[in-house]
Design a protein around this motif. Structure first.
Motif, PDB file in Angstrom:
ATOM      1  N   VAL A   1       0.834  -1.194   0.000  1.00  0.00           N
ATOM      2  CA  VAL A   1       0.000   0.000   0.000  1.00  0.00           C
ATOM      3  C   VAL A   1       0.872   1.249   0.000  1.00  0.00           C
ATOM      4  N   VAL A   2       0.555   2.162  -0.898  1.00  0.00           N
ATOM      5  CA  VAL A   2       1.232   3.457  -0.962  1.00  0.00           C
ATOM      6  C   VAL A   2       0.177   4.530  -0.768  1.00  0.00           C
ATOM      7  N   SER A   3       0.395   5.363   0.216  1.00  0.00           N
ATOM      8  CA  SER A   3      -0.512   6.476   0.476  1.00  0.00           C
ATOM      9  C   SER A   3       0.251   7.496   1.308  1.00  0.00           C
ATOM     10  N   HIS A   4       0.026   8.737   1.038  1.00  0.00           N
ATOM     11  CA  HIS A   4       0.666   9.771   1.850  1.00  0.00           C
ATOM     12  C   HIS A   4      -0.304  10.911   2.071  1.00  0.00           C
ATOM     13  N   GLU A   5      -0.093  11.600   3.130  1.00  0.00           N
ATOM     14  CA  GLU A   5      -0.958  12.727   3.484  1.00  0.00           C
ATOM     15  C   GLU A   5      -0.600  13.937   2.618  1.00  0.00           C
ATOM     16  N   PRO A   6      -1.539  14.858   2.443  1.00  0.00           N
ATOM     17  CA  PRO A   6      -1.277  16.041   1.610  1.00  0.00           C
ATOM     18  C   PRO A   6      -0.079  16.866   2.072  1.00  0.00           C
ATOM     19  N   ASP A   7       0.211  16.870   3.368  1.00  0.00           N
ATOM     20  CA  ASP A   7       1.340  17.681   3.837  1.00  0.00           C
ATOM     21  C   ASP A   7       2.673  17.191   3.285  1.00  0.00           C
ATOM     22  N   HIS A   8       2.765  15.915   2.892  1.00  0.00           N
ATOM     23  CA  HIS A   8       3.979  15.393   2.253  1.00  0.00           C
ATOM     24  C   HIS A   8       4.244  16.159   0.954  1.00  0.00           C
ATOM     25  N   LEU A   9       3.208  16.318   0.150  1.00  0.00           N
ATOM     26  CA  LEU A   9       3.357  17.054  -1.108  1.00  0.00           C
ATOM     27  C   LEU A   9       3.559  18.539  -0.872  1.00  0.00           C
ATOM     28  N   LEU A  10       2.891  19.074   0.147  1.00  0.00           N
ATOM     29  CA  LEU A  10       3.046  20.494   0.452  1.00  0.00           C
ATOM     30  C   LEU A  10       4.476  20.818   0.867  1.00  0.00           C
ATOM     31  N   ARG A  11       5.141  19.881   1.547  1.00  0.00           N
ATOM     32  CA  ARG A  11       6.544  20.083   1.932  1.00  0.00           C
ATOM     33  C   ARG A  11       7.472  19.934   0.731  1.00  0.00           C
ATOM     34  N   LYS A  12       7.123  19.059  -0.192  1.00  0.00           N
ATOM     35  CA  LYS A  12       8.018  18.742  -1.306  1.00  0.00           C
ATOM     36  C   LYS A  12       7.887  19.719  -2.479  1.00  0.00           C
ATOM     37  N   TYR A  13       6.671  20.188  -2.746  1.00  0.00           N
ATOM     38  CA  TYR A  13       6.422  21.042  -3.913  1.00  0.00           C
ATOM     39  C   TYR A  13       5.834  22.386  -3.492  1.00  0.00           C
ATOM     40  N   GLN A  14       6.208  23.412  -4.226  1.00  0.00           N
ATOM     41  CA  GLN A  14       5.675  24.735  -3.945  1.00  0.00           C
ATOM     42  C   GLN A  14       4.202  24.828  -4.362  1.00  0.00           C
ATOM     43  N   HIS A  15       3.861  24.194  -5.489  1.00  0.00           N
ATOM     44  CA  HIS A  15       2.487  24.203  -5.989  1.00  0.00           C
ATOM     45  C   HIS A  15       2.058  22.771  -6.317  1.00  0.00           C
ATOM     46  N   PRO A  16       1.713  21.991  -5.304  1.00  0.00           N
ATOM     47  CA  PRO A  16       1.322  20.596  -5.575  1.00  0.00           C
ATOM     48  C   PRO A  16      -0.049  20.534  -6.258  1.00  0.00           C
ATOM     49  N   ASP A  17      -0.183  19.574  -7.160  1.00  0.00           N
ATOM     50  CA  ASP A  17      -1.447  19.383  -7.857  1.00  0.00           C
ATOM     51  C   ASP A  17      -1.660  17.887  -8.074  1.00  0.00           C
ATOM     52  N   LEU A  18      -2.728  17.534  -8.778  1.00  0.00           N
ATOM     53  CA  LEU A  18      -3.051  16.131  -9.011  1.00  0.00           C
ATOM     54  C   LEU A  18      -1.943  15.419  -9.775  1.00  0.00           C
ATOM     55  N   HIS A  19      -1.377  16.079 -10.771  1.00  0.00           N
ATOM     56  CA  HIS A  19      -0.301  15.476 -11.566  1.00  0.00           C
ATOM     57  C   HIS A  19       0.894  15.113 -10.683  1.00  0.00           C
ATOM     58  N   LYS A  20       1.300  16.031  -9.820  1.00  0.00           N
ATOM     59  CA  LYS A  20       2.432  15.771  -8.925  1.00  0.00           C
ATOM     60  C   LYS A  20       2.074  14.698  -7.899  1.00  0.00           C
ATOM     61  N   ALA A  21       0.834  14.681  -7.442  1.00  0.00           N
ATOM     62  CA  ALA A  21       0.404  13.669  -6.477  1.00  0.00           C
ATOM     63  C   ALA A  21       0.467  12.274  -7.094  1.00  0.00           C
ATOM     64  N   ILE A  22       0.024  12.153  -8.347  1.00  0.00           N
ATOM     65  CA  ILE A  22       0.083  10.857  -9.042  1.00  0.00           C
ATOM     66  C   ILE A  22       1.533  10.437  -9.238  1.00  0.00           C
ATOM     67  N   ASN A  23       2.366  11.356  -9.717  1.00  0.00           N
ATOM     68  CA  ASN A  23       3.779  11.028  -9.943  1.00  0.00           C
ATOM     69  C   ASN A  23       4.476  10.592  -8.659  1.00  0.00           C
ATOM     70  N   GLU A  24       4.239  11.306  -7.577  1.00  0.00           N
ATOM     71  CA  GLU A  24       4.895  10.982  -6.303  1.00  0.00           C
ATOM     72  C   GLU A  24       4.446   9.621  -5.781  1.00  0.00           C
ATOM     73  N   ALA A  25       3.153   9.340  -5.850  1.00  0.00           N
ATOM     74  CA  ALA A  25       2.650   8.050  -5.365  1.00  0.00           C
ATOM     75  C   ALA A  25       3.231   6.903  -6.180  1.00  0.00           C
ATOM     76  N   PHE A  26       3.283   7.043  -7.492  1.00  0.00           N
ATOM     77  CA  PHE A  26       3.826   5.963  -8.315  1.00  0.00           C
ATOM     78  C   PHE A  26       5.343   5.864  -8.192  1.00  0.00           C
ATOM     79  N   ARG A  27       6.030   6.965  -7.935  1.00  0.00           N
ATOM     80  CA  ARG A  27       7.480   6.908  -7.686  1.00  0.00           C
ATOM     81  C   ARG A  27       7.752   6.064  -6.442  1.00  0.00           C
TER      82      ARG A  27
END
Length: 142
Positions: free
Chosen positions: A72-98
């Motif tokens: 199982v791969v899942s992360h909270e939104p704050d993970h993306l908020l820390r990693k990207y200045q402007h997180p969006d669905l595209h970045k969320a998909i890429n990060e989860a699959f990475r």
């Protein structure tokens, strides 16, 4: 090849043709990477939105692998908020699959016996924590 058809679900967010195509392409990559995948479920969930719309959706991936619990791969939104200045669905998909790719590679190496623990003898070490009453007696006697 997956034995169970790919499941893609959108919760509290409108489904998107490009997102589904991206997910299908990324799952195909996972299948090439790890040929023993049995099933894959991907859920995209927009848990909350603030006034600026900057809270990214959560991408949750469950991979069925024979002989073990689902990966199982899942992360909270704050993970993306820390990693990207402007997180969006595209970045969320890429990060989860990475992350999913990394976990599958680790699992594949483990299965093939190429991990450090499989090739070297592990060093054993112990950390013993003395009960509080015993520590005070020891420190008082020094």
């Amino acid at each position: 090849m997956l034995q169970v058809p790919l499941e893609i679900a959108f919760h509290n967010i409108e489904s998107s043709q490009w997102a589904e195509q991206e997910i299908r392409a990324r799952v195909a990559e996972l299948e090439r990477l790890y040929d023993r995948l049995v099933s894959c479920r991907v859920r995209i969930d927009q848990r909350a939105k603030d006034l600026t719309g900057t809270i990214p959706p959560v991408v949750h991936i469950e991979l069925g692998i024979p002989g073990r619990a689902d990966l199982v791969v899942s992360h909270e939104p704050d993970h993306l908020l820390r990693k990207y200045q402007h997180p969006d669905l595209h970045k969320a998909i890429n990060e989860a699959f990475r992350i999913a790719e990394r976990q599958l590679l680790d699992l594949k190496e483990q299965r093939d016996g190429r991990t450090k623990s499989a090739t070297t003898t592990p060093k054993t070490s112990r950390y013993v924590r003395w009960p509080r009453s015993r520590r005070s007696r020891i420190s008082g006697s020094c």
